[in-house]
Design a protein around this motif. Sequence first.
Motif, PDB file in Angstrom:
ATOM      1  N   LYS A 143       4.560 -51.140 -20.118  1.00 28.81           N
ATOM      2  CA  LYS A 143       5.933 -51.626 -20.243  1.00 28.81           C
ATOM      3  C   LYS A 143       6.630 -51.020 -21.464  1.00 28.81           C
ATOM      4  CE  LYS A 143       7.660 -54.916 -18.300  1.00 28.81           C
ATOM      5  NZ  LYS A 143       8.669 -54.950 -17.192  1.00 28.81           N
ATOM      6  N   MET A 144       5.821 -50.573 -22.423  1.00 29.07           N
ATOM      7  CA  MET A 144       6.391 -49.911 -23.611  1.00 29.07           C
ATOM      8  C   MET A 144       6.481 -48.399 -23.401  1.00 29.07           C
ATOM      9  SD  MET A 144       4.284 -51.845 -26.594  1.00 29.07           S
ATOM     10  CE  MET A 144       4.693 -53.485 -27.148  1.00 29.07           C
ATOM     11  N   ASN A 145       6.274 -47.987 -22.145  1.00 33.62           N
ATOM     12  CA  ASN A 145       6.302 -46.557 -21.779  1.00 33.62           C
ATOM     13  C   ASN A 145       5.205 -45.758 -22.472  1.00 33.62           C
ATOM     14  OD1 ASN A 145       8.560 -46.746 -20.037  1.00 33.62           O
ATOM     15  ND2 ASN A 145       9.885 -46.842 -21.833  1.00 33.62           N
ATOM     16  N   GLU A 146       4.100 -46.438 -22.791  1.00 33.57           N
ATOM     17  CA  GLU A 146       2.967 -45.755 -23.418  1.00 33.57           C
ATOM     18  C   GLU A 146       1.951 -45.414 -22.325  1.00 33.57           C
ATOM     19  OE1 GLU A 146       2.067 -44.664 -26.749  1.00 33.57           O
ATOM     20  OE2 GLU A 146       0.853 -43.699 -25.213  1.00 33.57           O
ATOM     21  N   SER A 147       1.672 -44.127 -22.177  1.00 34.10           N
ATOM     22  CA  SER A 147       0.752 -43.702 -21.124  1.00 34.10           C
ATOM     23  C   SER A 147      -0.710 -43.729 -21.573  1.00 34.10           C
ATOM     24  CB  SER A 147       1.110 -42.287 -20.652  1.00 34.10           C
ATOM     25  OG  SER A 147       1.087 -41.404 -21.758  1.00 34.10           O
ATOM     26  N   ASN A 148      -0.928 -43.771 -22.869  1.00 31.70           N
ATOM     27  CA  ASN A 148      -2.297 -43.805 -23.392  1.00 31.70           C
ATOM     28  C   ASN A 148      -2.797 -45.251 -23.407  1.00 31.70           C
ATOM     29  OD1 ASN A 148      -4.653 -43.756 -24.921  1.00 31.70           O
ATOM     30  ND2 ASN A 148      -3.930 -42.098 -26.239  1.00 31.70           N
ATOM     31  N   VAL A 149      -3.715 -45.556 -22.512  1.00 28.13           N
ATOM     32  CA  VAL A 149      -4.239 -46.928 -22.445  1.00 28.13           C
ATOM     33  C   VAL A 149      -5.726 -46.936 -22.819  1.00 28.13           C
ATOM     34  CG1 VAL A 149      -2.511 -47.798 -20.827  1.00 28.13           C
ATOM     35  CG2 VAL A 149      -4.583 -46.708 -19.940  1.00 28.13           C
ATOM     36  N   SER A 150      -6.062 -46.115 -23.796  1.00 30.52           N
ATOM     37  CA  SER A 150      -7.447 -46.003 -24.251  1.00 30.52           C
ATOM     38  C   SER A 150      -7.859 -47.234 -25.066  1.00 30.52           C
ATOM     39  CB  SER A 150      -7.596 -44.753 -25.122  1.00 30.52           C
ATOM     40  OG  SER A 150      -6.813 -44.893 -26.297  1.00 30.52           O
ATOM     41  N   HIS A 151      -9.154 -47.341 -25.320  1.00 28.30           N
ATOM     42  CA  HIS A 151      -9.703 -48.423 -26.153  1.00 28.30           C
ATOM     43  C   HIS A 151      -9.001 -48.455 -27.516  1.00 28.30           C
ATOM     44  CE1 HIS A 151     -12.746 -51.008 -28.029  1.00 28.30           C
ATOM     45  NE2 HIS A 151     -12.856 -50.103 -28.993  1.00 28.30           N
ATOM     46  N   GLU A 152      -8.801 -47.272 -28.073  1.00 28.83           N
ATOM     47  CA  GLU A 152      -8.156 -47.177 -29.396  1.00 28.83           C
ATOM     48  C   GLU A 152      -6.755 -47.802 -29.373  1.00 28.83           C
ATOM     49  OE1 GLU A 152      -6.243 -43.777 -32.289  1.00 28.83           O
ATOM     50  OE2 GLU A 152      -7.458 -43.145 -30.586  1.00 28.83           O
ATOM     51  N   TYR A 153      -6.025 -47.535 -28.322  1.00 32.23           N
ATOM     52  CA  TYR A 153      -4.661 -48.057 -28.223  1.00 32.23           C
ATOM     53  C   TYR A 153      -4.644 -49.549 -27.925  1.00 32.23           C
ATOM     54  CZ  TYR A 153      -2.083 -43.761 -28.896  1.00 32.23           C
ATOM     55  OH  TYR A 153      -1.515 -42.657 -29.469  1.00 32.23           O
ATOM     56  N   MET A 154      -5.640 -50.025 -27.169  1.00 31.64           N
ATOM     57  CA  MET A 154      -5.762 -51.475 -26.931  1.00 31.64           C
ATOM     58  C   MET A 154      -5.969 -52.190 -28.274  1.00 31.64           C
ATOM     59  SD  MET A 154      -5.900 -52.033 -23.556  1.00 31.64           S
ATOM     60  CE  MET A 154      -6.021 -50.952 -22.150  1.00 31.64           C
ATOM     61  N   CYS A 155      -6.866 -51.643 -29.097  1.00 31.91           N
ATOM     62  CA  CYS A 155      -7.145 -52.240 -30.407  1.00 31.91           C
ATOM     63  C   CYS A 155      -5.892 -52.235 -31.272  1.00 31.91           C
ATOM     64  CB  CYS A 155      -8.265 -51.468 -31.122  1.00 31.91           C
ATOM     65  SG  CYS A 155      -9.874 -51.625 -30.344  1.00 31.91           S
ATOM     66  N   ASP A 156      -5.199 -51.114 -31.257  1.00 24.63           N
ATOM     67  CA  ASP A 156      -3.971 -50.977 -32.041  1.00 24.63           C
ATOM     68  C   ASP A 156      -2.937 -52.018 -31.604  1.00 24.63           C
ATOM     69  OD1 ASP A 156      -1.315 -50.019 -32.817  1.00 24.63           O
ATOM     70  OD2 ASP A 156      -2.305 -48.157 -33.395  1.00 24.63           O
ATOM     71  N   LEU A 157      -2.746 -52.121 -30.292  1.00 24.71           N
ATOM     72  CA  LEU A 157      -1.713 -53.020 -29.774  1.00 24.71           C
ATOM     73  C   LEU A 157      -2.032 -54.486 -30.049  1.00 24.71           C
ATOM     74  CD1 LEU A 157       0.908 -53.523 -28.197  1.00 24.71           C
ATOM     75  CD2 LEU A 157      -0.451 -53.523 -26.103  1.00 24.71           C
ATOM     76  N   VAL A 158      -3.280 -54.871 -29.831  1.00 23.33           N
ATOM     77  CA  VAL A 158      -3.609 -56.302 -30.007  1.00 23.33           C
ATOM     78  C   VAL A 158      -3.428 -56.703 -31.482  1.00 23.33           C
ATOM     79  CG1 VAL A 158      -6.127 -56.252 -30.475  1.00 23.33           C
ATOM     80  CG2 VAL A 158      -5.153 -58.057 -29.053  1.00 23.33           C
ATOM     81  N   GLY A 159      -3.733 -55.776 -32.383  1.00 23.41           N
ATOM     82  CA  GLY A 159      -3.495 -56.042 -33.801  1.00 23.41           C
ATOM     83  C   GLY A 159      -2.011 -56.135 -34.106  1.00 23.41           C
ATOM     84  N   GLU A 160      -1.237 -55.278 -33.486  1.00 23.50           N
ATOM     85  CA  GLU A 160       0.214 -55.266 -33.721  1.00 23.50           C
ATOM     86  C   GLU A 160       0.870 -56.543 -33.183  1.00 23.50           C
ATOM     87  OE1 GLU A 160       1.848 -53.226 -35.549  1.00 23.50           O
ATOM     88  OE2 GLU A 160       3.888 -53.867 -35.056  1.00 23.50           O
ATOM     89  N   VAL A 161       0.411 -57.011 -32.034  1.00 24.26           N
ATOM     90  CA  VAL A 161       0.969 -58.260 -31.488  1.00 24.26           C
ATOM     91  C   VAL A 161       0.680 -59.420 -32.445  1.00 24.26           C
ATOM     92  CG1 VAL A 161       0.913 -59.927 -29.592  1.00 24.26           C
ATOM     93  CG2 VAL A 161       0.771 -57.481 -29.090  1.00 24.26           C
ATOM     94  N   ALA A 162      -0.566 -59.502 -32.910  1.00 23.21           N
ATOM     95  CA  ALA A 162      -0.937 -60.579 -33.842  1.00 23.21           C
ATOM     96  C   ALA A 162      -0.108 -60.485 -35.121  1.00 23.21           C
ATOM     97  CB  ALA A 162      -2.425 -60.496 -34.165  1.00 23.21           C
ATOM     98  N   ASN A 163       0.030 -59.276 -35.622  1.00 22.62           N
ATOM     99  CA  ASN A 163       0.807 -59.049 -36.847  1.00 22.62           C
ATOM    100  C   ASN A 163       2.273 -59.457 -36.662  1.00 22.62           C
ATOM    101  OD1 ASN A 163       2.720 -56.698 -38.177  1.00 22.62           O
ATOM    102  ND2 ASN A 163       1.219 -57.516 -39.600  1.00 22.62           N
ATOM    103  N   THR A 164       2.826 -59.107 -35.520  1.00 22.54           N
ATOM    104  CA  THR A 164       4.248 -59.389 -35.277  1.00 22.54           C
ATOM    105  C   THR A 164       4.495 -60.895 -35.151  1.00 22.54           C
ATOM    106  OG1 THR A 164       4.500 -57.259 -34.172  1.00 22.54           O
ATOM    107  CG2 THR A 164       6.207 -58.903 -33.755  1.00 22.54           C
ATOM    108  N   ILE A 165       3.652 -61.568 -34.393  1.00 30.31           N
ATOM    109  CA  ILE A 165       3.848 -63.017 -34.224  1.00 30.31           C
ATOM    110  C   ILE A 165       3.666 -63.733 -35.566  1.00 30.31           C
ATOM    111  CG2 ILE A 165       2.956 -65.105 -33.115  1.00 30.31           C
ATOM    112  CD1 ILE A 165       2.231 -63.294 -30.681  1.00 30.31           C
TER     113      ILE A 165
END
Lengths: 131, 149
Positions: B73-95
């Motif tokens: 949904k963020m138009n990110e085509s890289n759905v690797s493990h590294e990006y999952m880790c990055d995103l989940v941290g970013e969501v927690a940080n943002t909230i």
Amino acid sequence: MAANARAPRSPLKLLIVDDSNVIRRRIERCQQTEHLQVVGLAANGVEAIEVFRRTAPDVVTMDITMPQMDGIECVERLVAIKPDVLILIISALADKATAVEAMEKGANGFLNKPFSDRQLNEALEELIGGA
Amino acid sequence: MLEEQDIRAFVYGTTCYFEVAAQQAASVGSPYLVTQGAPEIHDYTGVISVSGRRNGIVYFSAPRGMLTVLLMKMNESNVSHEYMCDLVGEVANTIAGNVRRDFGKDFAISVPTVVTGEGKTVELPAGSRPVVIPINWRSHVAKLVVCLK
């Protein structure tokens, strides 16, 4: 909240600073203003200063919560190097005191995370006076 | 102990994140208190340490499927493990960062750390009782856990 409006002739050089690779890539992909050209990416304040010295950007998007050196300290250091640099803080920290502190250190605008593509582009356009 | 208005701030931060970042609202279930042990986590968990006015941790835990769709949904085509880790941290940080709108600057948050692997638990501060906020987005279920003293 942009302070230094100016009319660019050639694209301004943009440095994107955020510890999240996903966010760095999103800003790089979403920023659609023709007035900006991405010249560098950095994952923390220390790296940002190194890339800043090498690429001499005109505009910086800056996260605050980052390892090694946070965005507030980094803003102060970048402004000391190049006082007319335009800095847009892009941070999840939503309290007014943090925004005020960032502005006092030399930032020119503040965009809260999460942000939409439209919000990002409006904030950048306002920052560079290209709206 | 968290008060109702504190929990409301986290609920608002969570709904706001999905509305803006994913352009699709999440429905947030009724928050509940866990009285024994720690809540189980999903595939990826972003943990934020909190200090200052409050002490403890806040974590966002989500299954791989939810993070994959969120990245897309963020138009990110890289759905690797590294990006999952990055995103989940970013969501927690943002909230966690967004609740400073209500809690103020003394609510200091750390950079995220990420735990991977379903069925594990995150170590909670001694004597604390976590509040779980269930998050339903599309067909996926995640949780925000707030554990503050």
